[in-house]
Design an enzyme around this catalytic site. Structure first.
Site, short mmCIF file in Angstrom:
data_model
loop_
_atom_site.label_atom_id
_atom_site.label_comp_id
_atom_site.label_asym_id
_atom_site.label_seq_id
_atom_site.Cartn_x
_atom_site.Cartn_y
_atom_site.Cartn_z
N LEU A 65 1.18 -1.17 0.25
CA LEU A 65 0.15 0.12 -0.06
C LEU A 65 0.86 1.25 0.33
O LEU A 65 0.14 2.04 -0.14
CB LEU A 65 -1.05 -0.21 1.47
CG LEU A 65 -2.06 -0.93 1.23
CD1 LEU A 65 -2.26 -1.56 2.38
CD2 LEU A 65 -2.67 -1.50 -0.25
N ARG A 66 2.51 0.96 0.66
CA ARG A 66 3.08 2.54 -0.14
C ARG A 66 2.76 3.35 0.70
O ARG A 66 3.58 4.48 0.82
CB ARG A 66 2.85 2.62 -1.21
CG ARG A 66 3.14 1.68 -3.15
CD ARG A 66 4.40 0.86 -2.55
NE ARG A 66 4.82 0.46 -3.91
CZ ARG A 66 5.19 -0.82 -3.29
NH1 ARG A 66 6.03 -1.54 -2.54
NH2 ARG A 66 5.13 -1.40 -5.31
N ASN A 96 7.45 -3.29 3.58
CA ASN A 96 9.13 -2.07 2.66
C ASN A 96 8.03 -1.08 3.37
O ASN A 96 8.38 -0.83 1.39
CB ASN A 96 8.73 -3.15 1.83
CG ASN A 96 7.43 -3.33 0.81
OD1 ASN A 96 6.90 -3.55 1.33
ND2 ASN A 96 8.69 -4.12 -1.14
N HIS A 234 3.96 -15.70 -3.02
CA HIS A 234 4.19 -15.78 -4.70
C HIS A 234 4.94 -17.20 -5.35
O HIS A 234 5.51 -16.59 -6.23
CB HIS A 234 4.63 -14.49 -4.93
CG HIS A 234 5.48 -12.93 -4.54
ND1 HIS A 234 6.56 -14.01 -4.51
CD2 HIS A 234 5.58 -11.86 -4.25
CE1 HIS A 234 7.78 -13.48 -3.52
NE2 HIS A 234 7.15 -11.98 -3.04
N ASP A 306 -0.05 -10.10 -4.58
CA ASP A 306 1.34 -9.06 -4.63
C ASP A 306 0.87 -7.90 -5.62
O ASP A 306 1.79 -7.11 -5.88
CB ASP A 306 2.24 -10.01 -5.03
CG ASP A 306 3.43 -9.25 -5.24
OD1 ASP A 306 4.05 -8.16 -4.73
OD2 ASP A 306 4.62 -9.74 -5.69
N PHE A 324 10.87 -3.62 -10.24
CA PHE A 324 9.32 -5.16 -9.70
C PHE A 324 8.56 -4.87 -9.71
O PHE A 324 8.32 -3.76 -8.25
CB PHE A 324 9.99 -6.41 -8.55
CG PHE A 324 11.09 -6.36 -9.80
CD1 PHE A 324 11.44 -7.43 -11.34
CD2 PHE A 324 12.22 -6.34 -8.71
CE1 PHE A 324 12.59 -8.04 -11.08
CE2 PHE A 324 13.96 -7.00 -9.53
CZ PHE A 324 13.62 -8.02 -11.03
#
Ligand SMILES: [Zn+2]
Length: 424
Positions: A65-66, A96, A234, A306, A324
């Site tokens: 979700l950044r 992250n 994933h 993802d 990516f």
């Protein structure tokens, strides 16, 4: 109160496949009955689900979700609106961010932001190591108190076997799953896609399937050593799936997820276009075939998106320089219908299980349509034709290889805690 009327309820937890009325009161389901047979005669708001499937609320185990830190690519508000449009009622967000979610204050920040701005439930995942840099274990117990549902260093694997063992030991005592981005960094170094004929043709550096499966092999053995719950994120390679099957056959607490792009596309589909760049990369034809077999036979536990937004400025560069990841929320269900159900490989019930009870089991929670359960429902059509136009996405990013694809079937309405958060 909200009455979802005349829908075809498909609930893997209770193996229900029948026309039902579902009555929601506040954030709970209060009654499920045959059409017109509810015991209460109140006059609630009505959602007419005639001709539609009513499923338990979809859970996405894997999203980015950044927020905090990369709000030009996505925020909790924009990402969860895209999730709601995709039929998801809960999303697990990877740690992250900037700063990394490796301590309770970041976890609390994410949950506070979610409370203020999210359209669906947000369940944070905490980092396994401080800064996800693979050196020291993070403050997992404090983060669990604050509300994390799992730990992961996603974006990369937990750096060493020794640290992975330590994290697993710790998480076993806290009963948290360890979600692993399985990658042998040395085999994957410098790669932009899967190694093979297509990487050679495009002149792009490739990584072998073993870049993933070597790490899965490490981790399932550490899961056996520690008794921890391991969830492989994933999963893309046939050899990795064989490791998971081995682990399950030994009774280990090992689960895995597969993304829609990995069961839809292959390395041979990759064009010199960064919307085809993700990690793990699109795999070989035989891998895709194995993933679909695993989705069908129960070896795979969940479909996870993802969802990895990157603002256009970051992604509009040469393939090997681009980050990516691709968007995932809004196309996941439609791709699953297209690739798995309409192709005859999976029943509709099994597909729904992969979005609901499957991911719920990974998190040790329940998901079902019955009285007393949370009022989270995903309502979708199996027949509606529509075309995905990424320009209209509420996401702040546009990185989807599925832009302009036409689908048969997709989300119609999403209900979270009794509220309609998305409706076509
Ligand atoms: Zn990852």
């Amino acid at each position: 109160m909200l009455l979802v009327k005349n829908g075809r309820v498909l609930d893997p937890a209770t193996q229900t496949d029948a026309p039902r009325d579902v009555l929601l009161d506040g954030d709970k389901i209060v009654e499920v009955a045959q059409p017109g047979k509810l015991s209460q005669d109140k006059s609630p708001e009505i959602f007419d689900a005639t001709g539609l499937i009513v499923a338990p609320g979809f859970i996405d185990l894997h999203a980015h979700l950044r927020e905090p830190g990369q709000e030009s690519s996505e925020t909790i508000a924009t990402g969860t609106l895209a999730a709601a449009r995709g039929g998801f009622t809960a999303v697990c967000c990877m740690p992250n961010t900037r700063p990394v979610n490796d301590n309770a204050s970041v976890t609390r920040f994410i949950l506070d932001r979610a409370k203020a701005s999210a359209h669906v439930r947000v369940w944070p995942i905490g980092a396994a190591s401080t800064g996800s840099n693979g050196e020291a274990i993070s403050e997992i117990a404090a983060m669990k108190q604050a509300g994390i549902v799992a730990v992961s260093d996603d974006g990369k694997p937990i750096a060493t076997a020794k640290l992975t063992r330590q994290v697993m030991d710790y998480c076993r005592s806290l009963d948290l799953p360890v979600i692993e981005h399985s990658e042998d960094i040395s085999l994957a170094a410098g790669a932009a896609m899967r190694e093979g004929v297509t990487s050679t043709r495009l002149g792009l550096p490739g990584m072998p399937a073993a870049a993933e499966s070597v790490c899965v092999a490490r981790d399932v053995q550490l899961a056996e050593l520690t008794g921890a719950r391991l969830h492989v994120a994933h999963l893309s390679a046939k050899a990795s799936l064989e490791q998971v099957r081995w682990a399950k056959s030994r009774g280990l607490r090992v689960t895995c997820e597969v993304t829609p792009h990995h069961f839809t596309l292959m390395d041979e589909d990759v064009q010199y276009d960064s919307r085809f760049k993700m990690n793990p990369p699109l795999a070989a034809r035989e891998d895709r075939e194995a993933l679909i077999a695993g989705l069908a036979d129960g070896s795979v536990d969940a479909i996870a998106t993802d969802h990895a937004p990157h603002e256009p400025a970051l992604k509009d560069v040469e393939f090997d320089r681009a980050p990516f990841g691709i968007l995932g929320f809004e196309t996941a269900l439609a791709l699953a219908l297209e690739q798995l159900v309409n192709s005859g490989r999976l029943s509709l019930m099994r597909m729904i299980e992969l979005f609901t009870t499957g991911p719920a089991r990974v998190l040790s929670i329940e998901r079902k349509i019955s009285a007393g359960q949370p009022a989270d429902l995903t309502i979708f059509s199996t027949t509606r034709e529509w075309t995905y136009d990424v320009k209209l996405s509420p996401s702040k990013s546009r990185n989807s290889p599925f832009d302009a694809r036409t689908f048969k079937g997709g989300p119609v309405a999403t209900i979270v805690a009794g509220q309609i958060v998305h409706k076509m």
